[in-house]
Design a protein around this motif. Structure first.
Motif, PDB file in Angstrom:
ATOM      1  N   GLY A 403       5.619   2.262  12.834  1.00  0.00           N
ATOM      2  CA  GLY A 403       6.670   1.261  12.787  1.00  0.00           C
ATOM      3  C   GLY A 403       6.816   0.567  11.454  1.00  0.00           C
ATOM      4  N   ARG A 404       6.112   1.057  10.424  1.00  0.00           N
ATOM      5  CA  ARG A 404       6.129   0.416   9.110  1.00  0.00           C
ATOM      6  C   ARG A 404       6.554   1.421   8.055  1.00  0.00           C
ATOM      7  NH1 ARG A 404       0.123  -1.651   8.668  1.00  0.00           N
ATOM      8  NH2 ARG A 404       0.873  -2.587   6.734  1.00  0.00           N
ATOM      9  N   ASP A 405       7.024   0.906   6.947  1.00  0.00           N
ATOM     10  CA  ASP A 405       7.372   1.754   5.817  1.00  0.00           C
ATOM     11  C   ASP A 405       6.086   2.313   5.211  1.00  0.00           C
ATOM     12  OD1 ASP A 405       8.128   2.632   3.113  1.00  0.00           O
ATOM     13  OD2 ASP A 405      10.018   1.588   3.493  1.00  0.00           O
ATOM     14  N   PRO A 406       6.048   3.614   4.877  1.00  0.00           N
ATOM     15  CA  PRO A 406       4.841   4.162   4.245  1.00  0.00           C
ATOM     16  C   PRO A 406       4.448   3.421   2.978  1.00  0.00           C
ATOM     17  CG  PRO A 406       6.325   5.927   4.864  1.00  0.00           C
ATOM     18  CD  PRO A 406       7.061   4.645   5.112  1.00  0.00           C
ATOM     19  N   ASP A 407       5.409   2.803   2.314  1.00  0.00           N
ATOM     20  CA  ASP A 407       5.092   2.041   1.101  1.00  0.00           C
ATOM     21  C   ASP A 407       4.087   0.918   1.376  1.00  0.00           C
ATOM     22  OD1 ASP A 407       6.630   3.569  -0.525  1.00  0.00           O
ATOM     23  OD2 ASP A 407       8.001   1.985  -1.137  1.00  0.00           O
ATOM     24  N   ASP A 408       4.009   0.462   2.620  1.00  0.00           N
ATOM     25  CA  ASP A 408       3.067  -0.602   2.957  1.00  0.00           C
ATOM     26  C   ASP A 408       1.618  -0.169   2.724  1.00  0.00           C
ATOM     27  OD1 ASP A 408       5.224  -2.121   3.677  1.00  0.00           O
ATOM     28  OD2 ASP A 408       4.861  -2.044   5.837  1.00  0.00           O
ATOM     29  N   GLY A 409       1.386   1.137   2.761  1.00  0.00           N
ATOM     30  CA  GLY A 409       0.034   1.637   2.558  1.00  0.00           C
ATOM     31  C   GLY A 409      -0.283   2.003   1.125  1.00  0.00           C
ATOM     32  N   MET A 410       0.677   1.841   0.238  1.00  0.00           N
ATOM     33  CA  MET A 410       0.487   2.252  -1.157  1.00  0.00           C
ATOM     34  C   MET A 410      -0.052   1.086  -1.975  1.00  0.00           C
ATOM     35  SD  MET A 410       3.758   4.769  -1.738  1.00  0.00           S
ATOM     36  CE  MET A 410       3.941   6.229  -0.715  1.00  0.00           C
ATOM     37  N   THR A 411      -1.272   0.682  -1.649  1.00  0.00           N
ATOM     38  CA  THR A 411      -1.920  -0.439  -2.323  1.00  0.00           C
ATOM     39  C   THR A 411      -3.192   0.049  -3.003  1.00  0.00           C
ATOM     40  OG1 THR A 411      -3.419  -1.122  -0.552  1.00  0.00           O
ATOM     41  CG2 THR A 411      -1.119  -1.854  -0.384  1.00  0.00           C
ATOM     42  N   ASP A 412      -3.826  -0.855  -3.728  1.00  0.00           N
ATOM     43  CA  ASP A 412      -5.062  -0.486  -4.415  1.00  0.00           C
ATOM     44  C   ASP A 412      -6.242  -0.316  -3.468  1.00  0.00           C
ATOM     45  OD1 ASP A 412      -4.565  -0.025  -7.140  1.00  0.00           O
ATOM     46  OD2 ASP A 412      -4.232  -2.157  -7.490  1.00  0.00           O
TER      47      ASP A 412
END
Length: 637
Positions: A403-412
Motif C-alpha cells: 500500500g506504499r510507494d516503493p520510494d518509501d523504502g529507498m533510504t539509507d
C-alpha cells in the motif's frame, strides 16, 4: 521457504538452496532465462502482473519521439511464456493511451484497462486467443512520470531539446506496457525515431551509432539480449556526443560538457578492471556513462551498459567519482542479481554500497574507504531517526511496503545498514572466505531475481555450510527481519576524522577558521567537519567560515550541500541566496529534499524561503524529485 519454477521445463528451475538443496555450478558465460520466484517474499505487491499465468519474456519497442506533443508513440511487441490453459496476460499501465492490441498477424485482441491506483497505475489485461505474441499500439501521456522533456534553455547547449527517462522503481509503466516488476526479467530491443538533428542512446547495445535516415527523422536501433529487470530500460535523446576513454568505456554528454566530463572520468577503465578483480567478469559488454542535464533526480542510475550520471559530480578534481564505483558495482548487485520485489531493495543497494567501498579501497587505499564507510554510518543513523528510531518497522532490511510507494523504502537503511550487515559477516568469516563466497554468489544467480530468504538460504548452504554456531553469532535473521541495529554491527571508523573532529570542536568553542589545518583535506573531511558542527553557531562564526572557505559558492556539490544544511540549521540569512541558486540549478533528490526539509523545520524563518524557492524550482525538477518534495512541503500542484 520453498520456491518453484512456473513453467518448467520452459523456464529454469529456481536456483535457491531452498528449492531442494544447493544447485550445481552452471556455465556463466551466457545469460540464462530467469525464472519467476513464487514465495511470500517474491510476490510483487507493486505490479498487477500474474506471471504464474503468463509472463513477458521479450519486449520489442518501435517508438517515435515527439517533442512537440511530449509523447512517445508507436508499438510494443511482447513475446510471452504462457501456462497451459491460460487465457490472458496482465500488464502494468500508468496513463498509457492504448489504441489497440493485436497478435503478430494484426488480428485484434480484446483488452481492458482496470481501475487505476495512484501508486500502481492500472492493470492492462489482454485476452490472448491462443497467441503468445501481442502488439500494443499506444502512446505515452504528456505527463508520463518516467519521462522528462527539457526545453533548449534547460540544456547546456541551449539550442536543442532533450529527453531522458528514469524508470526505477515503477515508473517505466508510464511509457512501456509490460510487466513492470523487477522479478520478471526480460530481454528487449528498440527502434527509436527522433528528429533529424538529435541522437538517441539507450541502456542496450547500439546497433546504429550514426542512425539511419528516414522521412520522419533519424532512426536508432538497440538490442539487449541479456534479461534485465524492466526498470533498467532507459532512453535519452538530445544533442549528444561521445568520447572514448578505454577499450570498453566512454562518455556521452552534450558537446559543451564532453571534455570536462571525459577528464573527470578518465579512470573509468580502471574502475571496471578493479571491480572485475574482486567479484568476477563484467558481463554487459560496454560500460559507458551519460552525463545528463542537472535536473536528473539521482546521483547516478545503473542502467546496463550506460550509467546515467548527474553533472553535480563534476567537481573538477575527481573527488566525487566514488559515485561511479557505486553505479558500476550495480553491474553485479542489482543488474546481474536483482531484488525480486521492492521490499528487498537492500539486496540491490546494501551489496552495492559494500562493493563500492571495496572498489574505492582497492583504488585509493584503506583510509579513503574508511572515511566513506564512516560517513555512511552517520547517514544510517540519520535515516534510522527519520524512520522513527531503531525500533521502527522501517529500520528493518526486509520491508513491508504494501500500500506504499516503493520510494518509501529507498533510504539509507537499505544502503548503509545493508552494507554494515555484509561488513559484519566479512569480519566474522574472514575476507578471503567472504570474497570467494560473493564471487560464487554472483555466478550462481547471474541474470536472476533474488529474495532475502533466498540469499540467507544460499549463505547457509555455501558460506556457513552447517556451522550453526557461526550463524547464531552473526544473527542472520535478526539483521534482515528485525528492526534495530544488532550489537555486533561493525562500525568502520576513520583515523583521519580524529583530527577533523578535534578541529570542529575547537572552532565551535571559539577557535578561528584560520587555525583549522584543512590544506590537504579531502571532500569527505570537509563533509565530516561541517556535519559535526552544532546548529547553535552564531552568525559571525558562520560568516568567518564562509569567507575563509568560500562555501556558499563551492563547486563541490557535496561540500556545498553540507554547508547549506549547517547554515539553514543555524538560520543564517546570508546563505539564502546560495540555497536559492543551488536548488534552482539542479534537481538531485539527495540534495533537494533534505534542504527543503531543513528550511521547513525552521518554521517562520525557513518556510517562506522554501516556498519561494520551490515555486521557481519545481517546473525544472523530474517527477521523482517533485513528488518527494511535494510530500515534504505539503505542496498541492
Amino acid at each position: 521457504m520453498k520456491l518453484r519454477s512456473l513453467f518448467a521445463p520452459a523456464l529454469l528451475c529456481c536456483t535457491l538452496a531452498a528449492c531442494g538443496g544447493p544447485k550445481q555450478e552452471q556455465n556463466t558465460s551466457a545469460p540464462q532465462t530467469s525464472t519467476v520466484l513464487i514465495s511470500d517474499e517474491a510476490q510483487d505487491l507493486h505490479s498487477y502482473a500474474r506471471p504464474q499465468e503468463a509472463r513477458v519474456r521479450h519486449v520489442s519497442l518501435d517508438l517515435t519521439v515527439d517533442f512537440d506533443r511530449k509523447i512517445m508513440e508507436g508499438t510494443a511487441a511482447l513475446d510471452l511464456d504462457v501456462a497451459k490453459d491460460a487465457k490472458q496476460v496482465v500488464l502494468d499501465d500508468k496513463g498509457l493511451v492504448v489504441s489497440q492490441v493485436t497478435d503478430k498477424e494484426g488480428r485484434q485482441l480484446p483488452f481492458a484497462i482496470g481501475k487505476a491506483d495512484p501508486i500502481l497505475g492500472a492493470p492492462l489485461t489482454v485476452q490472448l486467443g491462443g497467441t503468445q505474441h501481442i502488439v500494443v499500439h499506444y502512446a505515452s501521456a504528456p505527463g508520463a512520470a518516467a519521462l522528462q522533456w527539457l526545453s533548449p534553455a534547460q540544456t547546456a547547449g541551449k539550442t536543442s531539446p532533450y529527453l531522458f527517462s528514469q524508470g526505477q522503481a515503477t515508473l517505466n509503466r508510464t511509457w512501456i506496457p509490460t510487466q513492470d516488476s523487477p522479478g520478471i526479467r526480460q530481454t528487449w530491443d528498440a527502434t527509436i525515431t527522433v528528429p533529424e538533428e538529435l541522437k538517441a542512446v539507450m541502456s542496450a547495445e547500439m546497433l546504429t551509432p550514426d542512425g539511419e535516415e528516414s522521412d520522419g527523422g533519424r532512426i536508432f536501433r538497440f538490442k539487449e539480449d541479456k534479461p534485465v529487470a524492466p526498470y533498467l530500460i532507459a532512453i535519452a535523446v538530445g544533442d549528444l556526443a561521445f568520447k572514448k576513454i578505454g577499450p570498453r568505456t566512454g562518455v556521452w554528454t552534450e558537446p559543451s560538457m564532453l571534455e570536462k566530463s571525459a577528464a573527470e572520468f578518465a579512470n573509468l577503465e580502471t574502475f571496471v578492471s578493479t571491480a572485475e578483480s574482486l567479484y568476477g567478469p563484467y558481463r554487459w559488454g560496454r560500460y559507458d556513462l551519460l552525463v545528463l542535464p542537472p535536473s536528473f533526480p539521482f546521483g547516478g542510475m545503473e542502467n546496463p551498459r550506460l550509467t546515467f550520471v548527474t553533472p553535480t559530480v563534476l567537481a573538477g578534481d575527481k573527488s566525487l567519482v566514488s559515485l561511479i564505483a557505486h553505479e558500476l558495482a550495480h553491474s553485479w548487485s542489482g543488474n546481474l542479481v536483482t531484488n525480486a520485489t521492492w521490499n528487498d531493495f537492500w539486496l540491490n543497494e546494501g551489496f552495492t554500497v559494500y562493493f563500492e567501498n571495496r572498489i574505492m579501497e582497492a583504488m585509493e587505499g584503506k583510509e579513503r574507504a574508511a572515511m566513506l564507510a564512516d560517513l555512511g554510518w552517520s547517514d544510517m543513523q540519520t535515516a534510522a531517526t527519520d524512520a522513527g528510531g531503531w525500533g521502527a518497522p522501517d529500520s528493518r532490511l526486509h520491508l513491508d511496503l504494501k500500500g506504499r510507494d516503493p520510494d518509501d523504502g529507498m533510504t539509507d537503511i537499505a544502503y548503509e545498514k545493508g552494507a554494515v550487515f555484509l561488513r559484519t559477516i566479512e569480519q566474522a568469516v574472514g575476507r578471503e572466505r567472504w570474497d570467494a563466497y560473493l564471487r560464487s554468489y554472483f555466478d550462481r544467480f547471474a541474470f536472476q531475481p533474488q529474495t532475502s530468504a533466498g540469499l540467507l538460504a544460499d549463505m547457509r548452504a555455501h558460506l556457513f555450510k552447517g556451522d550453526k554456531a557461526l550463524e547464531d553469532k552473526i544473527g542472520l535473521d535478526a539483521w534482515v527481519y528485525q528492526p534495530g541495529l544488532p550489537k555486533n554491527a561493525v562500525h568502520v571508523t576513520s583515523s583521519a576524522f580524529v583530527q577533523v573532529d578535534a578541529a570542529a570542536k575547537a572552532f565551535a568553542g571559539g577557535g578561528s577558521a584560520s587555525a583549522i589545518p584543512n590544506q590537504a583535506w579531502s571532500t569527505q573531511q570537509y563533509q565530516r567537519f561541517l556535519n559535526t558542527l552544532p546548529r547553535t553557531l552564531p552568525a559571525p562564526k558562520l560568516a568567518e567560515l564562509d569567507i575563509a572557505w568560500k562555501l556558499s559558492s563551492s563547486g563541490n556539490s557535496e561540500i556545498r550541500f553540507a554547508w547549506l544544511m549547517l547554515a539553514i540549521g543555524n538560520r543564517y540569512p546570508p546563505a539564502a541566496a546560495s540555497a536559492d541558486q543551488f536548488l534552482t540549478s539542479m534537481g538531485r533528490r539527495k540534495f533537494v529534499d533534505p534542504l527543503f526539509k531543513a528550511l521547513q523545520a525552521q518554521g517562520p524563518w525557513g518556510m517562506p524561503l522554501a516556498k519561494s524557492i520551490y515555486t521557481k524550482a519545481r517546473p525544472g525538477y523530474h517527477s521523482v524529485t517533485a513528488t518527494t518534495v511535494d510530500k515534504t512541503l505539503g505542496w498541492n500542484p
